[in-house]
Design a protein around this motif. Structure first.
Motif, PDB file in Angstrom:
ATOM      1  N   LEU A   1       0.831  -1.204   0.000  1.00  0.00           N
ATOM      2  CA  LEU A   1       0.000   0.000   0.000  1.00  0.00           C
ATOM      3  C   LEU A   1       0.867   1.255   0.000  1.00  0.00           C
ATOM      4  O   LEU A   1       0.459   2.304  -0.502  1.00  0.00           O
ATOM      5  CB  LEU A   1      -0.926  -0.002   1.229  1.00  0.00           C
ATOM      6  CG  LEU A   1      -1.904  -1.171   1.327  1.00  0.00           C
ATOM      7  CD1 LEU A   1      -2.682  -1.088   2.628  1.00  0.00           C
ATOM      8  CD2 LEU A   1      -2.854  -1.187   0.137  1.00  0.00           C
ATOM      9  N   ALA A   2       2.068   1.139   0.592  1.00  0.00           N
ATOM     10  CA  ALA A   2       2.973   2.287   0.662  1.00  0.00           C
ATOM     11  C   ALA A   2       3.856   2.407  -0.576  1.00  0.00           C
ATOM     12  O   ALA A   2       4.174   3.521  -1.015  1.00  0.00           O
ATOM     13  CB  ALA A   2       3.846   2.174   1.921  1.00  0.00           C
ATOM     14  N   ILE A   3       4.273   1.267  -1.124  1.00  0.00           N
ATOM     15  CA  ILE A   3       5.129   1.281  -2.320  1.00  0.00           C
ATOM     16  C   ILE A   3       4.511   0.335  -3.362  1.00  0.00           C
ATOM     17  O   ILE A   3       4.973  -0.794  -3.555  1.00  0.00           O
ATOM     18  CB  ILE A   3       6.585   0.890  -1.978  1.00  0.00           C
ATOM     19  CG1 ILE A   3       6.641  -0.283  -0.960  1.00  0.00           C
ATOM     20  CG2 ILE A   3       7.335   2.064  -1.423  1.00  0.00           C
ATOM     21  CD1 ILE A   3       8.058  -0.720  -0.646  1.00  0.00           C
TER      22      ILE A   3
ATOM     23  N   ASP B   1      11.913   0.354  17.346  1.00  0.00           N
ATOM     24  CA  ASP B   1      12.376   1.716  17.149  1.00  0.00           C
ATOM     25  C   ASP B   1      12.532   1.988  15.647  1.00  0.00           C
ATOM     26  O   ASP B   1      13.067   1.145  14.908  1.00  0.00           O
ATOM     27  CB  ASP B   1      13.721   1.895  17.858  1.00  0.00           C
ATOM     28  CG  ASP B   1      14.283   3.281  17.668  1.00  0.00           C
ATOM     29  OD1 ASP B   1      13.829   4.196  18.361  1.00  0.00           O
ATOM     30  OD2 ASP B   1      15.197   3.439  16.829  1.00  0.00           O
ATOM     31  N   PRO B   2      12.058   3.143  15.160  1.00  0.00           N
ATOM     32  CA  PRO B   2      12.157   3.445  13.724  1.00  0.00           C
ATOM     33  C   PRO B   2      13.579   3.342  13.176  1.00  0.00           C
ATOM     34  O   PRO B   2      13.789   2.873  12.049  1.00  0.00           O
ATOM     35  CB  PRO B   2      11.629   4.879  13.622  1.00  0.00           C
ATOM     36  CG  PRO B   2      10.692   5.005  14.772  1.00  0.00           C
ATOM     37  CD  PRO B   2      11.301   4.180  15.877  1.00  0.00           C
TER      38      PRO B   2
ATOM     39  N   VAL C   1       9.217   2.598   6.828  1.00  0.00           N
ATOM     40  CA  VAL C   1       9.163   2.795   8.281  1.00  0.00           C
ATOM     41  C   VAL C   1       7.846   3.468   8.668  1.00  0.00           C
ATOM     42  O   VAL C   1       7.178   3.060   9.629  1.00  0.00           O
ATOM     43  CB  VAL C   1      10.362   3.630   8.762  1.00  0.00           C
ATOM     44  CG1 VAL C   1      10.227   3.950  10.251  1.00  0.00           C
ATOM     45  CG2 VAL C   1      11.671   2.892   8.500  1.00  0.00           C
ATOM     46  N   SER C   2       7.447   4.476   7.921  1.00  0.00           N
ATOM     47  CA  SER C   2       6.204   5.186   8.218  1.00  0.00           C
ATOM     48  C   SER C   2       4.986   4.269   8.084  1.00  0.00           C
ATOM     49  O   SER C   2       4.048   4.347   8.887  1.00  0.00           O
ATOM     50  CB  SER C   2       6.044   6.390   7.287  1.00  0.00           C
ATOM     51  OG  SER C   2       7.083   7.320   7.500  1.00  0.00           O
TER      52      SER C   2
ATOM     53  N   LYS D   1      17.976  -3.398   4.975  1.00  0.00           N
ATOM     54  CA  LYS D   1      18.148  -2.936   3.597  1.00  0.00           C
ATOM     55  C   LYS D   1      16.801  -2.834   2.891  1.00  0.00           C
ATOM     56  O   LYS D   1      16.006  -3.777   2.882  1.00  0.00           O
ATOM     57  CB  LYS D   1      19.061  -3.908   2.833  1.00  0.00           C
ATOM     58  CG  LYS D   1      19.387  -3.448   1.422  1.00  0.00           C
ATOM     59  CD  LYS D   1      20.338  -4.413   0.731  1.00  0.00           C
ATOM     60  CE  LYS D   1      20.645  -3.942  -0.687  1.00  0.00           C
ATOM     61  NZ  LYS D   1      21.568  -4.879  -1.381  1.00  0.00           N
ATOM     62  N   GLY D   2      16.543  -1.678   2.313  1.00  0.00           N
ATOM     63  CA  GLY D   2      15.290  -1.455   1.590  1.00  0.00           C
ATOM     64  C   GLY D   2      14.217  -0.782   2.407  1.00  0.00           C
ATOM     65  O   GLY D   2      13.180  -0.373   1.876  1.00  0.00           O
ATOM     66  N   ALA D   3      14.440  -0.652   3.732  1.00  0.00           N
ATOM     67  CA  ALA D   3      13.434  -0.055   4.610  1.00  0.00           C
ATOM     68  C   ALA D   3      13.693   1.445   4.756  1.00  0.00           C
ATOM     69  O   ALA D   3      14.268   1.900   5.745  1.00  0.00           O
ATOM     70  CB  ALA D   3      13.429  -0.736   5.972  1.00  0.00           C
TER      71      ALA D   3
END
Length: 227
Positions: free
Chosen positions: A39-41, A67-68, A82-83, A75-77
């Protein structure tokens, strides 16, 4: 759209159909994260990243409450990933908090512990919060008292009492987390609890409990006979 795009878009559509027809148990853990990230990407195959995130953190709860900065090390995050994960955590916390607002807290104790565990169990630093209750043991306010280091979050008895008076609180529940993973109370935890009880009693304010949250569970000082 090339064949690779068609492949993961078709897979994503099948996940959507299973979710809508099968409900909460229709998707495996990595599929839940995969669909959330999609949904985000939307223009990327998110399955490999979903699997990598769960491999790093072990399960959905630990991932969403992480923790963010720790999530971003995978890798890739990037910020969008994160959001997406943190907004899922926020939605879950709002749902859990709604449950504890609808009934007297002491009659829905497990719902309270579930909410506190979801919010505090995997924090890297100590957080102390105070729940203010009315004379029917309903939640008036849930406030963060202090944020601290890996092993300490300062709490001042006078501030606890001052705020309770401001809100006309009749009951209080003190909560803090132990990032170490051990929910056992320290001597300082016990002394703080007794100091608050002594200060609140003449004002007819009742400290119902002091709860310690950790990744391994929750500990009630009242349950241990220390309050």
């Amino acid at each position: 759209m090339d064949r690779k795009d068609i492949g993961y878009q078709g897979h994503r559509g099948r996940l959507r159909d299973r979710l809508l027809t099968g409900g909460a148990d229709a998707l495996l853990d990595h599929e839940v994260i995969e669909y959330l990230l999609a949904l985000a990407i939307p223009r990327k195959d998110t399955k490999p990243l979903a699997r990598a995130l769960l491999a790093e953190f072990g399960d959905i709860e630990t991932l969403l409450t992480a923790d963010p900065g720790m999530i971003a090390r995978v890798k890739g995050a990037g910020p969008t990933v994160v959001s997406a994960l943190k907004i899922a955590q926020v939605a879950a916390l709002r749902l859990l908090k709604t449950k504890i607002k609808k009934a007297p807290i002491l009659s829905g104790w497990q719902a309270l512990i579930d909410y506190l565990h979801a919010d505090m169990a995997f924090r890297l630093t100590e957080r102390c919060r105070l729940l203010h209750l009315d004379n029917h043991n309903r939640l008036i306010r849930d406030e963060i008292l202090s944020e601290g280091s890996v092993d300490q979050a300062p709490v001042y008895v006078r501030e606890v009492i001052r705020r309770a008076i401001e809100l006309c609180s009749v009951g209080l529940i003190l909560v803090h987390n132990h990032p170490s993973g051990d929910a056992s109370p320290s001597e300082a935890d016990i002394q703080l609890t007794r100091s608050i009880v002594a200060a609140a009693r003449p004002l007819k304010i009742y400290l119902h409990d002091h709860v310690i949250i950790s990744s391994s569970g929750a500990c009630s000082l009242r349950g241990l006979g220390l309050l």
